[in-house]
Motif scaffolding. Structure first.
Motif, PDB file in Angstrom:
ATOM      1  N   GLN A   1       0.852  -1.194   0.000  1.00 28.28           N
ATOM      2  CA  GLN A   1       0.000   0.000   0.000  1.00 28.28           C
ATOM      3  C   GLN A   1       0.884   1.239   0.000  1.00 28.28           C
ATOM      4  O   GLN A   1       1.665   1.441   0.920  1.00 28.28           O
ATOM      5  CB  GLN A   1      -0.912   0.004   1.237  1.00 28.28           C
ATOM      6  CG  GLN A   1      -2.023   1.031   1.202  1.00 28.28           C
ATOM      7  CD  GLN A   1      -3.118   0.693   0.197  1.00 28.28           C
ATOM      8  OE1 GLN A   1      -3.156  -0.412  -0.334  1.00 28.28           O
ATOM      9  NE2 GLN A   1      -4.000   1.630  -0.066  1.00 28.28           N
TER      10      GLN A   1
ATOM     11  N   SER B   1       1.444   5.604  -0.893  1.00 30.24           N
ATOM     12  CA  SER B   1       0.802   6.903  -1.041  1.00 30.24           C
ATOM     13  C   SER B   1       0.485   7.134  -2.506  1.00 30.24           C
ATOM     14  O   SER B   1       1.235   6.718  -3.396  1.00 30.24           O
ATOM     15  CB  SER B   1       1.718   8.016  -0.525  1.00 30.24           C
ATOM     16  OG  SER B   1       1.864   7.946   0.874  1.00 30.24           O
ATOM     17  N   ARG B   2      -0.624   7.802  -2.759  1.00 30.62           N
ATOM     18  CA  ARG B   2      -1.048   8.048  -4.127  1.00 30.62           C
ATOM     19  C   ARG B   2      -0.829   9.479  -4.570  1.00 30.62           C
ATOM     20  O   ARG B   2      -0.904   9.781  -5.753  1.00 30.62           O
ATOM     21  CB  ARG B   2      -2.533   7.687  -4.270  1.00 30.62           C
ATOM     22  CG  ARG B   2      -2.865   6.225  -4.032  1.00 30.62           C
ATOM     23  CD  ARG B   2      -2.330   5.354  -5.154  1.00 30.62           C
ATOM     24  NE  ARG B   2      -2.807   5.825  -6.436  1.00 30.62           N
ATOM     25  CZ  ARG B   2      -4.003   5.504  -6.959  1.00 30.62           C
ATOM     26  NH1 ARG B   2      -4.810   4.681  -6.285  1.00 30.62           N
ATOM     27  NH2 ARG B   2      -4.367   5.969  -8.118  1.00 30.62           N
TER      28      ARG B   2
ATOM     29  N   ASP C   1      -4.457  12.249  -1.454  1.00 31.55           N
ATOM     30  CA  ASP C   1      -3.953  10.941  -1.036  1.00 31.55           C
ATOM     31  C   ASP C   1      -5.042  10.155  -0.322  1.00 31.55           C
ATOM     32  O   ASP C   1      -5.325   9.003  -0.663  1.00 31.55           O
ATOM     33  CB  ASP C   1      -2.734  11.114  -0.132  1.00 31.55           C
ATOM     34  CG  ASP C   1      -1.971   9.802   0.051  1.00 31.55           C
ATOM     35  OD1 ASP C   1      -2.304   8.806  -0.627  1.00 31.55           O
ATOM     36  OD2 ASP C   1      -1.042   9.770   0.867  1.00 31.55           O
TER      37      ASP C   1
ATOM     38  N   TYR D   1      -7.830   9.135  -2.775  1.00 30.37           N
ATOM     39  CA  TYR D   1      -7.461   7.981  -3.600  1.00 30.37           C
ATOM     40  C   TYR D   1      -7.485   6.681  -2.797  1.00 30.37           C
ATOM     41  O   TYR D   1      -7.948   5.645  -3.281  1.00 30.37           O
ATOM     42  CB  TYR D   1      -6.064   8.175  -4.196  1.00 30.37           C
ATOM     43  CG  TYR D   1      -5.996   9.165  -5.340  1.00 30.37           C
ATOM     44  CD1 TYR D   1      -6.872   9.074  -6.430  1.00 30.37           C
ATOM     45  CD2 TYR D   1      -5.042  10.180  -5.358  1.00 30.37           C
ATOM     46  CE1 TYR D   1      -6.804   9.975  -7.479  1.00 30.37           C
ATOM     47  CE2 TYR D   1      -4.961  11.084  -6.405  1.00 30.37           C
ATOM     48  CZ  TYR D   1      -5.842  10.980  -7.467  1.00 30.37           C
ATOM     49  OH  TYR D   1      -5.772  11.865  -8.502  1.00 30.37           O
ATOM     50  N   GLN D   2      -6.963   6.733  -1.568  1.00 28.84           N
ATOM     51  CA  GLN D   2      -6.900   5.530  -0.746  1.00 28.84           C
ATOM     52  C   GLN D   2      -8.298   4.976  -0.465  1.00 28.84           C
ATOM     53  O   GLN D   2      -8.539   3.763  -0.569  1.00 28.84           O
ATOM     54  CB  GLN D   2      -6.187   5.824   0.589  1.00 28.84           C
ATOM     55  CG  GLN D   2      -4.771   6.336   0.473  1.00 28.84           C
ATOM     56  CD  GLN D   2      -3.772   5.262   0.095  1.00 28.84           C
ATOM     57  OE1 GLN D   2      -4.078   4.086   0.138  1.00 28.84           O
ATOM     58  NE2 GLN D   2      -2.574   5.669  -0.273  1.00 28.84           N
TER      59      GLN D   2
ATOM     60  N   ASP E   1      -9.898   3.662  -3.712  1.00 30.93           N
ATOM     61  CA  ASP E   1      -9.311   2.369  -4.079  1.00 30.93           C
ATOM     62  C   ASP E   1      -9.998   1.234  -3.324  1.00 30.93           C
ATOM     63  O   ASP E   1     -10.326   0.190  -3.900  1.00 30.93           O
ATOM     64  CB  ASP E   1      -7.812   2.361  -3.759  1.00 30.93           C
ATOM     65  CG  ASP E   1      -6.992   3.100  -4.805  1.00 30.93           C
ATOM     66  OD1 ASP E   1      -7.548   3.431  -5.868  1.00 30.93           O
ATOM     67  OD2 ASP E   1      -5.798   3.352  -4.544  1.00 30.93           O
TER      68      ASP E   1
ATOM     69  N   ALA F   1       3.106  -1.016   4.075  1.00 32.03           N
ATOM     70  CA  ALA F   1       2.457   0.281   3.882  1.00 32.03           C
ATOM     71  C   ALA F   1       3.495   1.383   3.835  1.00 32.03           C
ATOM     72  O   ALA F   1       4.314   1.514   4.739  1.00 32.03           O
ATOM     73  CB  ALA F   1       1.452   0.553   4.998  1.00 32.03           C
TER      74      ALA F   1
ATOM     75  N   VAL G   1       2.712   4.856   3.500  1.00 32.40           N
ATOM     76  CA  VAL G   1       1.728   5.942   3.499  1.00 32.40           C
ATOM     77  C   VAL G   1       2.134   6.968   4.544  1.00 32.40           C
ATOM     78  O   VAL G   1       2.588   6.589   5.636  1.00 32.40           O
ATOM     79  CB  VAL G   1       0.309   5.406   3.811  1.00 32.40           C
ATOM     80  CG1 VAL G   1      -0.717   6.536   3.776  1.00 32.40           C
ATOM     81  CG2 VAL G   1      -0.067   4.314   2.821  1.00 32.40           C
TER      82      VAL G   1
ATOM     83  N   THR H   1      -4.376   7.977   8.671  1.00 29.25           N
ATOM     84  CA  THR H   1      -3.568   6.845   8.199  1.00 29.25           C
ATOM     85  C   THR H   1      -4.041   5.514   8.782  1.00 29.25           C
ATOM     86  O   THR H   1      -4.267   4.544   8.046  1.00 29.25           O
ATOM     87  CB  THR H   1      -2.086   7.053   8.549  1.00 29.25           C
ATOM     88  OG1 THR H   1      -1.623   8.267   7.925  1.00 29.25           O
ATOM     89  CG2 THR H   1      -1.254   5.884   8.049  1.00 29.25           C
TER      90      THR H   1
ATOM     91  N   VAL I   1      -7.548   4.356   7.526  1.00 25.59           N
ATOM     92  CA  VAL I   1      -7.504   3.996   6.104  1.00 25.59           C
ATOM     93  C   VAL I   1      -6.799   2.657   5.907  1.00 25.59           C
ATOM     94  O   VAL I   1      -7.224   1.825   5.092  1.00 25.59           O
ATOM     95  CB  VAL I   1      -6.811   5.106   5.286  1.00 25.59           C
ATOM     96  CG1 VAL I   1      -6.384   4.586   3.919  1.00 25.59           C
ATOM     97  CG2 VAL I   1      -7.751   6.286   5.103  1.00 25.59           C
TER      98      VAL I   1
ATOM     99  N   THR J   1      -8.270  -0.704   4.341  1.00 24.46           N
ATOM    100  CA  THR J   1      -7.588  -1.470   3.300  1.00 24.46           C
ATOM    101  C   THR J   1      -7.481  -2.940   3.689  1.00 24.46           C
ATOM    102  O   THR J   1      -7.673  -3.832   2.859  1.00 24.46           O
ATOM    103  CB  THR J   1      -6.184  -0.890   3.053  1.00 24.46           C
ATOM    104  OG1 THR J   1      -6.297   0.476   2.654  1.00 24.46           O
ATOM    105  CG2 THR J   1      -5.460  -1.673   1.963  1.00 24.46           C
TER     106      THR J   1
END
Length: 267
Positions: A66, A68-69, A76, A79-80, A83, A153, A155, A161, A164, A168
């Motif tokens: 996983q 960061s986007r 970020d 997006y997370q 997703d 991760a 991220v 954080t 999220v 995930t």
């Protein structure tokens, strides 16, 4: 444990006509669902592993689950979350298909609260068993150079954080256990009614291992073994809830406490 799953019957037919037509219908349905989800992931993972092998030794590479986007915090987290939501669409599709066929997928798969204590105890037990095995296989894979360094991760540290990453983990557990175990087992019995249960278990396990190959051979082997254990447990008890609980705990610990887990690995 007493098995509670039932074999396919005529009342569950998805389309009129002879059995061969129904099996072809289910075959195309299975191919579509896998093509939208973990079957696609398996193909990409195999290609990624092949590419990795041409670049450098696996021991010198890293694999991130996983990432960061975006550098911007708002985008970020957006997006997370998106997703995670969109990754669960194939699960929603599976549930929709079962409702269309007159079945309640929550009861069919054992994804309900009919046996909360047993599900929790079995889930925690599987978490401990698979977790310990994962540490051992990862250590051996790193020592022998067949596994990339795993970064669960990558991220940024923000207020969102932890939730999220838990989301995930929930996404992974629901997607993999519902698609790879509950749904695949049901459809495989309908498409290949003469197939033995171990053929179905091994087929599901091989596919589970395949979509983890981007991390190296070690995680592929480890997840194959995990798939065999999870498949056998589901066959015996007919409930996917313990598997979801175990998988959720495994990913939460990996995402949030991986440095502590690494301390268990000698050297």
């Amino acid at each position: 444990m007493k098995r509670t799953t039932s074999e396919p019957s005529a009342e569950h037919s998805a389309a009129p006509g002879p059995g061969g037509l129904r099996r072809r219908f289910y075959g195309w349905e299975l191919a579509i669902v896998l093509g939208l989800s973990l079957g696609r992931s398996a193909i990409y993972a195999v290609l990624q592993l092949a590419e990795r092998l041409t670049l450098a030794p696996l021991a010198d590479q890293t694999a991130t689950v996983q990432s960061s986007r975006s550098r911007a915090e708002f985008f970020d987290v957006s997006y997370q979350v998106l997703d995670a939501v969109f990754a669960l669409v194939p699960v929603v599709l599976v549930f929709y298909l079962f409702f269309l066929h007159g079945m309640n997928p929550f009861r069919r798969f054992g994804l309900d609260l009919r046996a909360p204590v047993r599900d929790l105890l079995l889930g925690v037990g599987l978490f401990l068993l698979i977790g310990l095995g994962t540490v051992v296989i990862y250590a051996v894979g790193r020592a022998t150079g067949i596994t990339a360094e795993l970064i669960p991760a990558d991220v940024g540290e923000h207020w969102w954080t932890t939730p999220v990453l838990v989301l995930t983990a929930l996404r992974h557990s629901l997607l993999e256990e519902i698609i790879m175990i509950a749904y695949l087992f049901d459809r495989a019995r309908r498409i290949w009614p003469r197939a033995g249960i171990w053929m179905i278990i091994l087929g599901s396990a091989v596919l589970r291992g395949a979509y983890h190959l981007y991390q190296g051979f070690g995680p592929g082997i480890g997840n194959l073994l995990m798939g065999v254990i999870f498949g056998w447990i589901y066959h015996r008890c007919g409930r996917v809830m313990p598997l979801v609980i175990a998988h959720l705990l495994l990913d939460v610990v990996a995402f949030l406490a991986f440095p502590l887990v690494l301390q268990l690995i000698p050297g």
